[in-house]
Design a protein around this motif. Structure first.
Motif, PDB file in Angstrom:
ATOM      1  N   ASP A   1      -8.882   3.422  -1.410  1.00  0.00           N
ATOM      2  CA  ASP A   1      -9.017   2.168  -0.666  1.00  0.00           C
ATOM      3  C   ASP A   1      -9.179   2.372   0.835  1.00  0.00           C
ATOM      4  O   ASP A   1      -9.516   1.438   1.562  1.00  0.00           O
ATOM      5  CB  ASP A   1      -7.796   1.285  -0.926  1.00  0.00           C
ATOM      6  CG  ASP A   1      -7.685   0.904  -2.401  1.00  0.00           C
ATOM      7  OD1 ASP A   1      -8.594   0.217  -2.901  1.00  0.00           O
ATOM      8  OD2 ASP A   1      -6.699   1.311  -3.048  1.00  0.00           O
ATOM      9  N   GLY A   2      -8.917   3.582   1.323  1.00  0.00           N
ATOM     10  CA  GLY A   2      -9.072   3.886   2.739  1.00  0.00           C
ATOM     11  C   GLY A   2      -8.707   5.337   2.984  1.00  0.00           C
ATOM     12  O   GLY A   2      -7.989   5.950   2.187  1.00  0.00           O
TER      13      GLY A   2
ATOM     14  N   GLU B   1     -13.852   8.417  -1.229  1.00  0.00           N
ATOM     15  CA  GLU B   1     -14.459   7.111  -1.482  1.00  0.00           C
ATOM     16  C   GLU B   1     -15.064   7.067  -2.878  1.00  0.00           C
ATOM     17  O   GLU B   1     -14.901   6.081  -3.608  1.00  0.00           O
ATOM     18  CB  GLU B   1     -15.520   6.810  -0.426  1.00  0.00           C
ATOM     19  CG  GLU B   1     -16.176   5.450  -0.600  1.00  0.00           C
ATOM     20  CD  GLU B   1     -17.204   5.150   0.474  1.00  0.00           C
ATOM     21  OE1 GLU B   1     -17.317   3.981   0.877  1.00  0.00           O
ATOM     22  OE2 GLU B   1     -17.910   6.090   0.918  1.00  0.00           O
TER      23      GLU B   1
ATOM     24  N   ILE C   1      -7.458   8.469   5.893  1.00  0.00           N
ATOM     25  CA  ILE C   1      -6.643   8.669   7.088  1.00  0.00           C
ATOM     26  C   ILE C   1      -7.013   9.992   7.729  1.00  0.00           C
ATOM     27  O   ILE C   1      -7.007  11.035   7.067  1.00  0.00           O
ATOM     28  CB  ILE C   1      -5.141   8.663   6.747  1.00  0.00           C
ATOM     29  CG1 ILE C   1      -4.761   7.335   6.068  1.00  0.00           C
ATOM     30  CG2 ILE C   1      -4.307   8.876   8.010  1.00  0.00           C
ATOM     31  CD1 ILE C   1      -3.362   7.350   5.463  1.00  0.00           C
TER      32      ILE C   1
ATOM     33  N   PHE D   1      -4.211   4.553   0.495  1.00  0.00           N
ATOM     34  CA  PHE D   1      -4.862   5.178   1.644  1.00  0.00           C
ATOM     35  C   PHE D   1      -4.490   6.659   1.615  1.00  0.00           C
ATOM     36  O   PHE D   1      -3.316   7.005   1.469  1.00  0.00           O
ATOM     37  CB  PHE D   1      -4.387   4.544   2.956  1.00  0.00           C
ATOM     38  CG  PHE D   1      -4.660   3.068   3.050  1.00  0.00           C
ATOM     39  CD1 PHE D   1      -5.954   2.581   2.981  1.00  0.00           C
ATOM     40  CD2 PHE D   1      -3.626   2.161   3.186  1.00  0.00           C
ATOM     41  CE1 PHE D   1      -6.219   1.220   3.054  1.00  0.00           C
ATOM     42  CE2 PHE D   1      -3.867   0.790   3.273  1.00  0.00           C
ATOM     43  CZ  PHE D   1      -5.175   0.323   3.203  1.00  0.00           C
ATOM     44  N   THR D   2      -5.469   7.527   1.755  1.00  0.00           N
ATOM     45  CA  THR D   2      -5.180   8.949   1.633  1.00  0.00           C
ATOM     46  C   THR D   2      -5.563   9.742   2.865  1.00  0.00           C
ATOM     47  O   THR D   2      -6.582   9.474   3.504  1.00  0.00           O
ATOM     48  CB  THR D   2      -5.885   9.561   0.412  1.00  0.00           C
ATOM     49  OG1 THR D   2      -5.436  10.924   0.250  1.00  0.00           O
ATOM     50  CG2 THR D   2      -7.397   9.575   0.583  1.00  0.00           C
TER      51      THR D   2
ATOM     52  N   LEU E   1      -8.446   5.038   8.991  1.00  0.00           N
ATOM     53  CA  LEU E   1      -7.238   4.929   9.796  1.00  0.00           C
ATOM     54  C   LEU E   1      -6.988   6.241  10.523  1.00  0.00           C
ATOM     55  O   LEU E   1      -7.363   7.312  10.043  1.00  0.00           O
ATOM     56  CB  LEU E   1      -6.020   4.601   8.928  1.00  0.00           C
ATOM     57  CG  LEU E   1      -5.908   3.205   8.324  1.00  0.00           C
ATOM     58  CD1 LEU E   1      -6.883   3.017   7.179  1.00  0.00           C
ATOM     59  CD2 LEU E   1      -4.494   2.948   7.823  1.00  0.00           C
TER      60      LEU E   1
ATOM     61  N   ARG F   1      -2.849  -0.962  -2.580  1.00  0.00           N
ATOM     62  CA  ARG F   1      -3.918  -0.108  -2.061  1.00  0.00           C
ATOM     63  C   ARG F   1      -3.422   1.317  -1.823  1.00  0.00           C
ATOM     64  O   ARG F   1      -2.254   1.533  -1.512  1.00  0.00           O
ATOM     65  CB  ARG F   1      -4.486  -0.700  -0.771  1.00  0.00           C
ATOM     66  CG  ARG F   1      -5.248  -2.008  -0.980  1.00  0.00           C
ATOM     67  CD  ARG F   1      -5.676  -2.623   0.332  1.00  0.00           C
ATOM     68  NE  ARG F   1      -4.506  -3.078   1.092  1.00  0.00           N
ATOM     69  CZ  ARG F   1      -4.550  -3.506   2.344  1.00  0.00           C
ATOM     70  NH1 ARG F   1      -5.696  -3.505   3.003  1.00  0.00           N
ATOM     71  NH2 ARG F   1      -3.456  -3.926   2.944  1.00  0.00           N
TER      72      ARG F   1
ATOM     73  N   PHE G   1       0.845  -1.200   0.000  1.00  0.00           N
ATOM     74  CA  PHE G   1       0.000   0.000   0.000  1.00  0.00           C
ATOM     75  C   PHE G   1       0.872   1.239   0.000  1.00  0.00           C
ATOM     76  O   PHE G   1       2.077   1.186   0.291  1.00  0.00           O
ATOM     77  CB  PHE G   1      -0.939   0.016   1.210  1.00  0.00           C
ATOM     78  CG  PHE G   1      -0.257   0.078   2.554  1.00  0.00           C
ATOM     79  CD1 PHE G   1      -0.026   1.297   3.175  1.00  0.00           C
ATOM     80  CD2 PHE G   1       0.153  -1.078   3.210  1.00  0.00           C
ATOM     81  CE1 PHE G   1       0.598   1.363   4.414  1.00  0.00           C
ATOM     82  CE2 PHE G   1       0.774  -1.034   4.450  1.00  0.00           C
ATOM     83  CZ  PHE G   1       1.003   0.198   5.052  1.00  0.00           C
TER      84      PHE G   1
ATOM     85  N   ARG H   1       0.628   5.589   1.225  1.00  0.00           N
ATOM     86  CA  ARG H   1      -0.103   6.670   1.874  1.00  0.00           C
ATOM     87  C   ARG H   1       0.031   7.893   0.976  1.00  0.00           C
ATOM     88  O   ARG H   1       1.133   8.350   0.691  1.00  0.00           O
ATOM     89  CB  ARG H   1       0.467   6.963   3.260  1.00  0.00           C
ATOM     90  CG  ARG H   1      -0.261   8.090   3.994  1.00  0.00           C
ATOM     91  CD  ARG H   1       0.279   8.255   5.408  1.00  0.00           C
ATOM     92  NE  ARG H   1      -0.447   9.301   6.139  1.00  0.00           N
ATOM     93  CZ  ARG H   1      -0.277   9.560   7.439  1.00  0.00           C
ATOM     94  NH1 ARG H   1       0.590   8.845   8.139  1.00  0.00           N
ATOM     95  NH2 ARG H   1      -0.967  10.520   8.023  1.00  0.00           N
TER      96      ARG H   1
END
Length: 260
Positions: free
Chosen positions: A179-180, A174, A182, A148-149, A209, A146, A109, A111
């Motif tokens: 994918d997720g 989204e 933060i 994640f932002t 997260l 993935r 993944f 970030r």
């Protein structure tokens, strides 16, 4: 671990060649990164993320081939030494470079920052890059990695999007297929607003997260409302992100969360 929560431990790799604080050869940088990563893994973290935080002051999006090459060498060695899932962030906002390194090194993944809604960072104006980034991920065959932002990212001004709530920002991320998401406090080591975390968790179906300020004392407060926790500063000697990983701190923290 109960409730399928993830603890992501941070490895802040040493200042890389060409940056103002660089004073180490790449082999020393790699050796120190591996040492920190193995402490985290042996203490039971679920995954590890690397970041070039010592490269300050950061460039905006384009970090240069010397940085990408150096980080790749670190990442490949870490992937050989560490068995848990791994991720990467390249400051500042070098999301394409992070994807390329993750693909080359077999990471899981990245970030990202500046994914949706542009913001004014201390590196300057950072426009959103979701469309470009996801197309790039497709082009290089990295769809298994993935993204994640951060939303309403720390160390940034969000006045220009002040009429957009953090929940709406999360929904936009989204909708743009992240994918997720933060959630952080206002700066490194500062804890996130619990109300912000609750609002984001309610607003989206992707993983949420917490990306700053988590420690042994407050983890229980946030446990119910997030799916993962990125822990950096607290795992370092004296709680200072610039120091090496402190084995005792990590073990104590992981023993606590195992009881939840």
């Amino acid at each position: 671990m109960n409730q399928k929560k993830s603890i992501i431990g941070m490895v802040h790799i040493g200042a890389l060649p060409g940056t103002p604080r660089n004073n180490q050869q790449i082999e020393t940088i790699i050796k120190n990164a591996v040492a920190d990563a193995l402490i985290l893994q042996n203490a039971g973290v679920d995954s590890i993320m690397i970041e070039n935080m010592h490269d300050r002051p950061y460039l905006n999006r384009n970090v240069g081939p010397e940085i990408v090459a150096a980080i790749t060498s670190v990442a490949i060695r870490l992937r050989q030494e560490v068995s848990v899932p791994m991720g990467i962030q390249i400051l500042a906002g070098a999301n394409k470079a992070a994807l390329a390194v993750a693909l080359a090194a077999g990471f899981d993944f990245i970030r990202a920052e500046g994914f949706v809604f542009g913001h004014l960072a201390d590196e300057g104006m950072m426009n959103s890059d979701a469309g470009e980034l996801l197309r790039y991920r497709k082009q290089i065959g990295a769809e298994h990695i993935r993204i994640f932002t951060d939303i309403k990212k720390k160390h940034s001004s969000h006045a220009i999007s002040g009429d957009v709530s953090i929940a709406e920002t999360a929904k936009a991320a989204e909708f743009f297929l992240v994918d997720g998401v933060i959630v952080t406090g206002s700066a490194t080591g500062e804890k996130a607003s619990l109300e912000d975390v609750k609002a984001v968790k309610k607003a989206v179906n992707v993983p949420v997260l917490i990306g700053s300020g988590i420690d042994e004392k407050n983890i229980e407060e946030y446990w119910t409302y997030a799916d993962g926790f990125i822990v950096g500063s607290y795992f370092k000697r004296n709680g200072n992100w610039e120091n090496e990983v402190d084995e005792e701190r990590v073990q104590r923290f992981m023993q606590k969360v195992q009881m939840f």
